[in-house]
Scaffold this motif. Structure first.
Motif, short mmCIF file in Angstrom:
data_model
loop_
_atom_site.label_atom_id
_atom_site.label_comp_id
_atom_site.label_asym_id
_atom_site.label_seq_id
_atom_site.Cartn_x
_atom_site.Cartn_y
_atom_site.Cartn_z
N PRO A 2 5.18 -19.16 11.27
CA PRO A 2 4.80 -17.92 10.56
C PRO A 2 4.93 -16.70 11.47
N ILE A 3 5.16 -15.58 10.87
CA ILE A 3 5.30 -14.31 11.59
C ILE A 3 4.16 -13.39 11.18
N ALA A 4 3.61 -12.69 12.16
CA ALA A 4 2.44 -11.84 11.91
C ALA A 4 2.73 -10.81 10.82
N THR A 5 1.74 -10.61 9.97
CA THR A 5 1.82 -9.63 8.89
C THR A 5 2.05 -8.24 9.46
N ALA B 165 -9.57 -11.94 18.57
CA ALA B 165 -9.41 -11.13 19.78
C ALA B 165 -9.19 -9.68 19.39
N PHE B 166 -9.48 -8.76 20.32
CA PHE B 166 -9.21 -7.36 20.01
C PHE B 166 -7.71 -7.16 19.81
N ALA B 167 -6.91 -8.01 20.47
CA ALA B 167 -5.46 -7.90 20.34
C ALA B 167 -4.94 -8.45 19.01
N THR B 168 -5.77 -9.12 18.22
CA THR B 168 -5.32 -9.62 16.92
C THR B 168 -5.72 -8.69 15.78
N ARG B 169 -6.36 -7.58 16.10
CA ARG B 169 -6.79 -6.63 15.08
C ARG B 169 -5.59 -6.20 14.23
N LEU B 170 -5.81 -6.11 12.93
CA LEU B 170 -4.73 -5.74 12.00
C LEU B 170 -5.25 -4.84 10.89
N ILE B 171 -4.53 -3.75 10.66
CA ILE B 171 -4.76 -2.92 9.48
C ILE B 171 -3.47 -2.97 8.67
N THR B 172 -3.59 -3.31 7.39
CA THR B 172 -2.38 -3.37 6.58
C THR B 172 -2.68 -2.98 5.15
N GLN B 173 -1.67 -3.06 4.31
CA GLN B 173 -1.83 -2.77 2.89
C GLN B 173 -1.15 -3.86 2.10
N MET B 174 -1.82 -4.27 1.02
CA MET B 174 -1.26 -5.26 0.10
C MET B 174 -0.69 -4.53 -1.11
N TYR B 175 0.53 -4.90 -1.48
CA TYR B 175 1.17 -4.28 -2.63
C TYR B 175 1.27 -5.29 -3.78
N PHE B 176 1.77 -4.81 -4.93
CA PHE B 176 1.82 -5.65 -6.13
C PHE B 176 3.27 -5.91 -6.54
N PRO B 177 3.54 -7.11 -7.04
CA PRO B 177 4.93 -7.47 -7.34
C PRO B 177 5.50 -6.61 -8.46
N VAL B 191 8.52 -0.56 7.59
CA VAL B 191 8.73 -1.87 8.22
C VAL B 191 10.22 -2.20 8.09
N PRO B 192 10.96 -2.28 9.20
CA PRO B 192 12.42 -2.40 9.08
C PRO B 192 12.90 -3.69 8.43
N ASP B 193 12.23 -4.79 8.68
CA ASP B 193 12.71 -6.10 8.23
C ASP B 193 12.32 -6.35 6.77
N ALA B 194 13.32 -6.62 5.93
CA ALA B 194 13.07 -6.76 4.49
C ALA B 194 12.12 -7.92 4.18
N ALA B 195 12.27 -9.01 4.91
CA ALA B 195 11.39 -10.16 4.64
C ALA B 195 9.95 -9.84 5.06
N ALA B 196 9.80 -9.10 6.15
CA ALA B 196 8.45 -8.71 6.58
C ALA B 196 7.82 -7.77 5.56
N ARG B 197 8.63 -6.87 5.00
CA ARG B 197 8.12 -5.99 3.93
C ARG B 197 7.69 -6.82 2.73
N ALA B 198 8.55 -7.76 2.35
CA ALA B 198 8.27 -8.55 1.15
C ALA B 198 6.96 -9.32 1.30
N ARG B 199 6.61 -9.68 2.54
CA ARG B 199 5.36 -10.42 2.75
C ARG B 199 4.12 -9.55 2.54
N LEU B 200 4.32 -8.22 2.43
CA LEU B 200 3.19 -7.33 2.12
C LEU B 200 2.93 -7.26 0.62
N VAL B 201 3.80 -7.91 -0.16
CA VAL B 201 3.66 -7.90 -1.62
C VAL B 201 2.97 -9.18 -2.06
N ALA B 202 1.84 -9.04 -2.73
CA ALA B 202 1.11 -10.21 -3.22
C ALA B 202 1.94 -10.92 -4.29
#
Lengths: 173, 233
Positions: A2-5, B165-177, B191-202
Protein backbone atom coordinates in the motif's frame (compact mmCIF):
# COMPACT_ATOMS: atom_id res chain seq x y z
CA UNK A 1 2.46 -2.71 -1.01
CA UNK A 2 0.00 0.00 0.00
CA UNK A 3 1.02 3.60 -0.60
CA UNK A 4 0.38 6.37 1.90
CA UNK A 5 -2.76 8.43 1.32
CA UNK A 6 -2.10 11.80 -0.30
CA UNK A 7 -2.12 14.90 1.82
CA UNK A 8 -4.57 17.73 1.16
CA UNK A 9 -4.66 21.22 2.61
CA UNK A 10 -6.25 21.72 6.02
CA UNK A 11 -8.10 24.69 4.45
CA UNK A 12 -9.56 27.74 6.15
CA UNK A 13 -12.26 26.05 8.24
CA UNK A 14 -10.30 23.66 10.46
CA UNK A 15 -11.40 25.65 13.53
CA UNK A 16 -14.41 23.34 13.50
CA UNK A 17 -12.12 20.79 15.18
CA UNK A 18 -10.26 23.36 17.26
CA UNK A 19 -10.31 23.32 21.05
CA UNK A 20 -8.46 26.52 22.02
CA UNK A 21 -7.54 25.02 25.41
CA UNK A 22 -5.14 22.66 23.61
CA UNK A 23 -2.70 25.55 23.20
CA UNK A 24 -1.98 25.23 26.93
CA UNK A 25 -0.18 21.93 27.50
CA UNK A 26 -0.15 22.61 31.26
CA UNK A 27 -3.96 22.74 31.52
CA UNK A 28 -4.19 19.25 33.02
CA UNK A 29 -2.03 20.19 35.99
CA UNK A 30 1.45 19.30 34.78
CA UNK A 31 4.26 20.50 37.01
CA UNK A 32 7.59 21.78 35.79
CA UNK A 33 9.23 24.88 34.35
CA UNK A 34 6.39 26.65 32.59
CA UNK A 35 7.20 28.60 29.44
CA UNK A 36 5.33 30.37 26.67
CA UNK A 37 6.25 30.03 23.04
CA UNK A 38 4.82 32.49 20.56
CA UNK A 39 5.63 33.95 17.21
CA UNK A 40 4.34 35.23 13.92
CA UNK A 41 3.81 33.16 10.81
CA UNK A 42 4.53 35.17 7.66
CA UNK A 43 4.34 34.40 3.95
CA UNK A 44 6.66 35.24 1.07
CA UNK A 45 5.55 38.87 1.12
CA UNK A 46 6.26 39.08 4.83
CA UNK A 47 2.52 39.36 5.41
CA UNK A 48 1.07 37.78 8.54
CA UNK A 49 -0.67 34.49 7.84
CA UNK A 50 -3.88 34.07 9.82
CA UNK A 51 -5.87 30.89 10.49
CA UNK A 52 -2.73 28.77 10.48
CA UNK A 53 -2.84 25.61 12.57
CA UNK A 54 0.45 25.28 14.45
CA UNK A 55 0.90 21.95 16.22
CA UNK A 56 3.49 21.27 18.87
CA UNK A 57 4.86 17.91 19.97
CA UNK A 58 7.64 17.43 22.48
CA UNK A 59 9.39 14.23 23.56
CA UNK A 60 10.30 15.71 26.93
CA UNK A 61 8.94 15.86 29.59
CA UNK A 62 7.37 12.50 28.78
CA UNK A 63 3.65 12.67 28.08
CA UNK A 64 1.36 11.37 30.81
CA UNK A 65 -2.16 11.93 32.12
CA UNK A 66 -1.29 15.45 33.23
CA UNK A 67 0.91 16.42 30.32
CA UNK A 68 -0.29 15.62 26.77
CA UNK A 69 3.01 16.59 25.11
CA UNK A 70 0.90 17.85 22.20
CA UNK A 71 -0.72 21.20 21.57
CA UNK A 72 -2.44 23.10 18.82
CA UNK A 73 -2.70 26.86 18.37
CA UNK A 74 -4.24 28.95 15.64
CA UNK A 75 -2.67 32.14 14.38
CA UNK A 76 -4.79 35.24 14.92
CA UNK A 77 -5.43 38.07 12.46
CA UNK A 78 -1.86 39.30 13.11
CA UNK A 79 -0.45 35.84 12.29
CA UNK A 80 0.48 35.17 15.93
CA UNK A 81 0.31 31.75 17.61
CA UNK A 82 0.94 31.11 21.29
CA UNK A 83 1.55 28.02 23.43
CA UNK A 84 2.04 27.47 27.13
CA UNK A 85 4.04 24.35 27.89
CA UNK A 86 6.87 22.91 29.98
CA UNK A 87 10.48 23.57 29.08
CA UNK A 88 11.95 20.39 27.61
CA UNK A 89 15.25 18.89 28.69
CA UNK A 90 17.80 17.07 26.53
CA UNK A 91 16.71 13.78 24.96
CA UNK A 92 18.46 10.85 23.34
CA UNK A 93 19.32 11.17 19.69
CA UNK A 94 20.43 8.64 17.12
CA UNK A 95 23.56 6.63 17.79
CA UNK A 96 23.89 7.54 21.47
CA UNK A 97 24.02 11.26 20.65
CA UNK A 98 22.24 13.69 22.94
CA UNK A 99 19.79 16.15 21.41
CA UNK A 100 19.57 19.65 22.81
CA UNK A 101 16.21 20.59 24.34
CA UNK A 102 13.74 21.19 21.52
CA UNK A 103 10.12 21.15 20.44
CA UNK A 104 8.74 19.83 17.15
CA UNK A 105 6.27 22.00 15.24
CA UNK A 106 3.98 21.16 12.35
CA UNK A 107 2.53 24.05 10.39
CA UNK A 108 -0.72 23.71 8.44
CA UNK A 109 -2.88 26.22 6.66
CA UNK A 110 -4.83 27.14 3.57
CA UNK A 111 -2.39 27.10 0.67
CA UNK A 112 -0.22 24.46 2.33
CA UNK A 113 -0.79 21.18 0.53
CA UNK A 114 1.22 19.36 3.21
CA UNK A 115 2.24 20.18 6.74
CA UNK A 116 5.64 21.79 7.23
CA UNK A 117 7.80 20.26 9.97
CA UNK A 118 10.29 22.34 11.90
CA UNK A 119 11.98 22.37 15.30
CA UNK A 120 12.32 24.96 18.05
CA UNK A 121 15.60 25.13 19.97
CA UNK A 122 16.33 27.56 22.80
CA UNK A 123 18.91 30.35 22.54
CA UNK A 124 21.80 30.09 24.99
CA UNK A 125 21.51 26.33 25.44
CA UNK A 126 25.08 24.94 25.43
CA UNK A 127 23.98 21.65 23.88
CA UNK A 128 22.84 23.51 20.75
CA UNK A 129 26.50 23.53 19.67
CA UNK A 130 26.60 19.75 19.43
CA UNK A 131 22.99 18.96 18.52
CA UNK A 132 23.04 16.50 15.59
CA UNK A 133 19.92 17.91 13.94
CA UNK A 134 21.00 21.54 14.14
CA UNK A 135 24.32 20.28 12.76
CA UNK A 136 22.55 19.16 9.58
CA UNK A 137 22.05 22.83 8.67
CA UNK A 138 25.43 24.15 7.57
CA UNK A 139 24.59 27.80 6.98
CA UNK A 140 24.63 29.56 10.40
CA UNK A 141 21.99 32.06 9.27
CA UNK A 142 19.63 29.26 8.30
CA UNK A 143 20.44 27.33 11.47
CA UNK A 144 19.47 30.43 13.47
CA UNK A 145 15.90 30.18 12.13
CA UNK A 146 15.51 27.09 14.35
CA UNK A 147 16.46 28.89 17.57
CA UNK A 148 13.85 30.68 19.67
CA UNK A 149 14.88 33.97 21.28
CA UNK A 150 14.31 34.79 24.93
CA UNK A 151 11.50 37.35 25.16
CA UNK A 152 11.25 37.87 28.91
CA UNK A 153 11.08 35.56 31.91
CA UNK A 154 9.82 32.18 30.73
CA UNK A 155 8.84 33.61 27.35
CA UNK A 156 10.30 32.48 24.04
CA UNK A 157 9.73 33.90 20.60
CA UNK A 158 9.90 31.78 17.46
CA UNK A 159 8.78 33.33 14.18
CA UNK A 160 8.02 31.14 11.18
CA UNK A 161 8.79 32.50 7.71
CA UNK A 162 7.34 30.24 5.05
CA UNK A 163 9.12 31.67 2.01
CA UNK A 164 11.95 33.99 1.01
CA UNK A 165 14.23 36.11 3.20
CA UNK A 166 14.91 34.40 6.50
CA UNK A 167 12.93 31.35 5.42
CA UNK A 168 12.58 28.91 8.29
CA UNK A 169 14.33 25.56 7.92
CA UNK A 170 11.80 22.79 7.39
CA UNK A 171 12.55 19.11 7.72
CA UNK A 172 11.56 16.07 5.75
CA UNK A 173 11.49 12.95 7.90
CA UNK B 1 18.45 1.77 22.46
CA UNK B 2 18.18 1.00 18.74
CA UNK B 3 17.69 3.97 16.46
CA UNK B 4 14.14 4.39 15.11
CA UNK B 5 13.73 2.83 11.66
CA UNK B 6 13.42 5.39 8.88
CA UNK B 7 10.02 6.15 7.43
CA UNK B 8 9.52 5.18 3.84
CA UNK B 9 9.90 8.12 1.46
CA UNK B 10 6.80 8.98 -0.57
CA UNK B 11 6.51 7.15 -3.88
CA UNK B 12 7.03 9.71 -6.67
CA UNK B 13 3.95 11.78 -7.45
CA UNK B 14 1.83 10.32 -4.66
CA UNK B 15 2.10 13.38 -2.42
CA UNK B 16 1.42 16.93 -3.59
CA UNK B 17 4.27 19.42 -3.93
CA UNK B 18 4.11 22.56 -1.81
CA UNK B 19 3.99 24.67 -4.97
CA UNK B 20 0.82 24.06 -6.96
CA UNK B 21 0.57 27.01 -9.39
CA UNK B 22 -3.11 26.43 -10.13
CA UNK B 23 -3.86 26.73 -6.40
CA UNK B 24 -3.16 30.41 -5.85
CA UNK B 25 -2.88 30.05 -2.09
CA UNK B 26 0.35 28.09 -2.46
CA UNK B 27 2.24 30.86 -4.28
CA UNK B 28 3.46 32.84 -1.31
CA UNK B 29 3.39 29.98 1.14
CA UNK B 30 5.61 27.31 -0.36
CA UNK B 31 9.21 27.26 0.88
CA UNK B 32 11.82 28.00 -1.76
CA UNK B 33 14.56 26.04 0.02
CA UNK B 34 14.69 22.27 -0.12
CA UNK B 35 13.62 20.60 3.11
CA UNK B 36 16.46 19.19 5.23
CA UNK B 37 16.39 15.38 5.31
CA UNK B 38 16.20 14.15 8.87
CA UNK B 39 16.53 10.56 10.02
CA UNK B 40 13.90 10.07 12.70
CA UNK B 41 14.79 10.46 16.35
CA UNK B 42 12.55 9.76 19.32
CA UNK B 43 10.96 13.13 18.58
CA UNK B 44 9.61 12.06 15.20
CA UNK B 45 9.17 8.37 15.96
CA UNK B 46 6.87 8.98 18.92
CA UNK B 47 3.69 10.97 18.93
CA UNK B 48 0.74 12.08 20.97
CA UNK B 49 -1.73 9.54 22.32
CA UNK B 50 -5.42 10.31 22.43
CA UNK B 51 -7.97 8.22 24.26
CA UNK B 52 -11.76 8.44 24.16
CA UNK B 53 -11.68 8.95 27.93
CA UNK B 54 -9.98 12.33 27.57
CA UNK B 55 -11.12 13.11 24.02
CA UNK B 56 -14.70 11.85 23.76
CA UNK B 57 -15.73 10.36 20.45
CA UNK B 58 -18.55 11.95 18.46
CA UNK B 59 -19.36 9.64 15.58
CA UNK B 60 -22.69 11.17 14.56
CA UNK B 61 -22.51 14.42 12.61
CA UNK B 62 -26.02 13.87 11.26
CA UNK B 63 -27.82 15.07 14.39
CA UNK B 64 -27.64 17.90 16.88
CA UNK B 65 -29.59 17.55 20.14
CA UNK B 66 -31.56 14.70 18.63
CA UNK B 67 -32.64 16.71 15.58
CA UNK B 68 -31.66 15.47 12.14
CA UNK B 69 -29.61 17.66 9.84
CA UNK B 70 -30.91 18.47 6.38
CA UNK B 71 -29.49 16.46 3.53
CA UNK B 72 -28.70 12.98 2.28
CA UNK B 73 -27.71 10.85 5.27
CA UNK B 74 -24.45 8.94 4.76
CA UNK B 75 -22.32 6.38 6.57
CA UNK B 76 -18.57 6.65 6.05
CA UNK B 77 -16.41 3.72 7.11
CA UNK B 78 -13.03 2.30 6.33
CA UNK B 79 -9.79 0.94 7.64
CA UNK B 80 -6.64 2.77 8.63
CA UNK B 81 -3.51 0.76 7.82
CA UNK B 82 0.13 1.62 7.37
CA UNK B 83 2.25 1.14 4.24
CA UNK B 84 3.23 -2.28 5.50
CA UNK B 85 -0.42 -3.31 5.45
CA UNK B 86 -0.79 -3.43 9.21
CA UNK B 87 -3.93 -1.98 10.82
CA UNK B 88 -3.44 1.19 12.85
CA UNK B 89 -5.51 0.49 15.98
CA UNK B 90 -6.98 2.97 18.46
CA UNK B 91 -5.92 6.07 16.58
CA UNK B 92 -7.94 9.26 16.54
CA UNK B 93 -9.58 10.72 13.43
CA UNK B 94 -10.90 14.26 13.41
CA UNK B 95 -13.51 15.16 10.80
CA UNK B 96 -15.05 18.35 9.52
CA UNK B 97 -17.19 19.33 6.56
CA UNK B 98 -19.69 21.74 5.04
CA UNK B 99 -23.41 21.16 5.44
CA UNK B 100 -25.67 19.79 2.71
CA UNK B 101 -26.00 23.26 1.19
CA UNK B 102 -22.25 23.78 0.98
CA UNK B 103 -21.83 26.08 3.99
CA UNK B 104 -19.51 25.61 6.95
CA UNK B 105 -20.72 26.32 10.46
CA UNK B 106 -17.91 28.85 10.70
CA UNK B 107 -17.96 32.65 10.98
CA UNK B 108 -15.45 33.06 8.13
CA UNK B 109 -17.72 31.24 5.69
CA UNK B 110 -19.93 33.93 4.17
CA UNK B 111 -21.18 31.87 1.22
CA UNK B 112 -24.82 32.74 0.61
CA UNK B 113 -26.19 29.30 1.36
CA UNK B 114 -28.33 28.39 4.35
CA UNK B 115 -26.86 27.33 7.67
CA UNK B 116 -28.48 24.35 9.35
CA UNK B 117 -29.15 24.64 13.08
CA UNK B 118 -28.93 20.85 13.30
CA UNK B 119 -25.56 20.48 11.66
CA UNK B 120 -22.30 21.67 13.16
CA UNK B 121 -20.04 19.65 10.90
CA UNK B 122 -17.29 18.27 13.12
CA UNK B 123 -16.69 14.87 14.66
CA UNK B 124 -14.09 12.64 16.23
CA UNK B 125 -13.78 8.85 16.03
CA UNK B 126 -11.22 6.23 16.97
CA UNK B 127 -10.19 3.13 15.07
CA UNK B 128 -10.89 -0.19 16.76
CA UNK B 129 -8.30 -2.94 17.36
CA UNK B 130 -8.48 -3.88 13.66
CA UNK B 131 -8.01 -0.29 12.45
CA UNK B 132 -11.66 0.18 11.47
CA UNK B 133 -13.59 3.45 11.88
CA UNK B 134 -17.15 4.52 11.08
CA UNK B 135 -19.24 7.67 11.38
CA UNK B 136 -22.57 9.11 10.29
CA UNK B 137 -23.04 12.39 8.50
CA UNK B 138 -24.84 14.03 5.61
CA UNK B 139 -23.52 14.48 2.10
CA UNK B 140 -21.58 17.77 2.11
CA UNK B 141 -22.52 20.28 -0.57
CA UNK B 142 -20.18 21.90 -3.09
CA UNK B 143 -19.29 25.53 -2.50
CA UNK B 144 -17.64 28.37 -4.40
CA UNK B 145 -14.21 29.71 -3.53
CA UNK B 146 -12.23 32.61 -4.92
CA UNK B 147 -9.30 30.72 -6.48
CA UNK B 148 -10.38 31.41 -10.07
CA UNK B 149 -13.49 32.39 -11.99
CA UNK B 150 -16.40 30.07 -11.22
CA UNK B 151 -14.30 27.92 -8.89
CA UNK B 152 -16.23 25.35 -6.83
CA UNK B 153 -14.83 22.84 -4.38
CA UNK B 154 -16.08 19.30 -5.00
CA UNK B 155 -18.05 17.65 -2.21
CA UNK B 156 -15.52 16.62 0.42
CA UNK B 157 -14.95 15.71 4.05
CA UNK B 158 -11.76 16.79 5.83
CA UNK B 159 -9.84 14.13 7.77
CA UNK B 160 -7.08 14.55 10.35
CA UNK B 161 -5.17 11.47 11.56
CA UNK B 162 -2.32 10.95 13.97
CA UNK B 163 -1.11 7.36 13.76
CA UNK B 164 1.72 6.09 15.95
CA UNK B 165 4.28 8.87 15.37
CA UNK B 166 4.43 12.60 14.79
CA UNK B 167 5.90 11.69 11.40
CA UNK B 168 2.74 9.74 10.46
CA UNK B 169 0.44 12.74 10.95
CA UNK B 170 -1.90 13.19 7.98
CA UNK B 171 -4.40 15.83 6.92
CA UNK B 172 -6.43 14.93 3.86
CA UNK B 173 -9.81 15.22 2.18
CA UNK B 174 -12.21 12.50 1.11
CA UNK B 175 -14.11 13.03 -2.11
CA UNK B 176 -17.20 11.36 -3.60
CA UNK B 177 -17.36 9.15 -6.69
CA UNK B 178 -18.61 10.65 -9.92
CA UNK B 179 -18.26 14.26 -8.82
CA UNK B 180 -17.85 16.34 -12.00
CA UNK B 181 -16.09 19.09 -10.05
CA UNK B 182 -13.07 16.88 -9.35
CA UNK B 183 -11.75 17.52 -12.85
CA UNK B 184 -11.58 21.27 -12.15
CA UNK B 185 -10.30 21.28 -8.56
CA UNK B 186 -6.67 22.43 -8.16
CA UNK B 187 -6.41 20.99 -4.65
CA UNK B 188 -7.45 17.48 -5.70
CA UNK B 189 -5.39 17.77 -8.87
CA UNK B 190 -2.43 19.02 -6.87
CA UNK B 191 -1.57 15.35 -6.36
CA UNK B 192 0.38 14.50 -9.54
CA UNK B 193 -0.22 10.73 -9.62
CA UNK B 194 -3.66 9.79 -10.98
CA UNK B 195 -3.91 6.60 -8.93
CA UNK B 196 -3.00 8.49 -5.76
CA UNK B 197 -5.70 11.04 -6.55
CA UNK B 198 -8.23 8.29 -7.20
CA UNK B 199 -7.52 6.86 -3.75
CA UNK B 200 -8.88 10.11 -2.25
CA UNK B 201 -12.28 9.25 -3.73
CA UNK B 202 -14.50 7.11 -1.51
CA UNK B 203 -16.31 4.11 -2.99
CA UNK B 204 -20.07 3.74 -2.77
CA UNK B 205 -20.81 0.37 -1.17
CA UNK B 206 -24.15 -1.29 -0.97
CA UNK B 207 -22.85 -3.45 1.88
CA UNK B 208 -22.29 -0.35 4.00
CA UNK B 209 -25.59 1.16 2.94
CA UNK B 210 -28.40 0.65 5.46
CA UNK B 211 -31.91 0.00 4.14
CA UNK B 212 -34.33 2.88 4.67
CA UNK B 213 -31.60 4.85 6.43
CA UNK B 214 -28.33 5.96 4.80
CA UNK B 215 -25.94 5.54 1.86
CA UNK B 216 -22.63 3.87 2.64
CA UNK B 217 -19.21 5.03 1.46
CA UNK B 218 -15.89 3.31 2.06
CA UNK B 219 -12.73 5.36 2.51
CA UNK B 220 -9.60 3.43 3.44
CA UNK B 221 -6.61 5.42 4.62
CA UNK B 222 -2.93 4.47 4.57
CA UNK B 223 -0.41 6.12 6.89
CA UNK B 224 3.32 6.15 6.33
CA UNK B 225 5.19 2.95 7.11
CA UNK B 226 8.74 2.07 7.91
CA UNK B 227 9.32 -0.96 5.75
CA UNK B 228 12.08 -1.05 3.19
CA UNK B 229 11.52 0.97 0.05
CA UNK B 230 9.95 -1.34 -2.52
CA UNK B 231 12.18 -2.21 -5.44
CA UNK B 232 11.81 0.11 -8.36
CA UNK B 233 10.58 3.13 -6.39
Amino acid sequence: MPIATASQTIGPYWHLIEDPSWADLTRLGAEGERITLSGTVTDGDGAPFSDVCVELWQPDPAADDRFPGFGRSRTDAAGVYRFTTLKPGPVAGRGNAIQAPHLALWVLGRGLMRGLATRVYFAGEPRNETDPVLGLVEDPARRATLVAAAAGPGAWRFDIRLQGAGETVFFEV
Amino acid sequence: MADPAPFRPAAPGTQPPYDVPAYLGTRKRHPLQQPVRLDPTLTEANGPRFTPALFPADADLSRVDGHSAQGQRIIVAGTVTDEDGRPVPHTMLELWQANAAGRYHHPADQHDAPLDAHFKGSGRVFTDAAGRYRFLSVLPGAYPWPNHKNAWRPNHIHFSLFGPAFATRLITQMYFPGDPLLAYDPIYNGVPDAAARARLVAAFELDLTEPDYALGYRFDIVLRGRGATPMGI
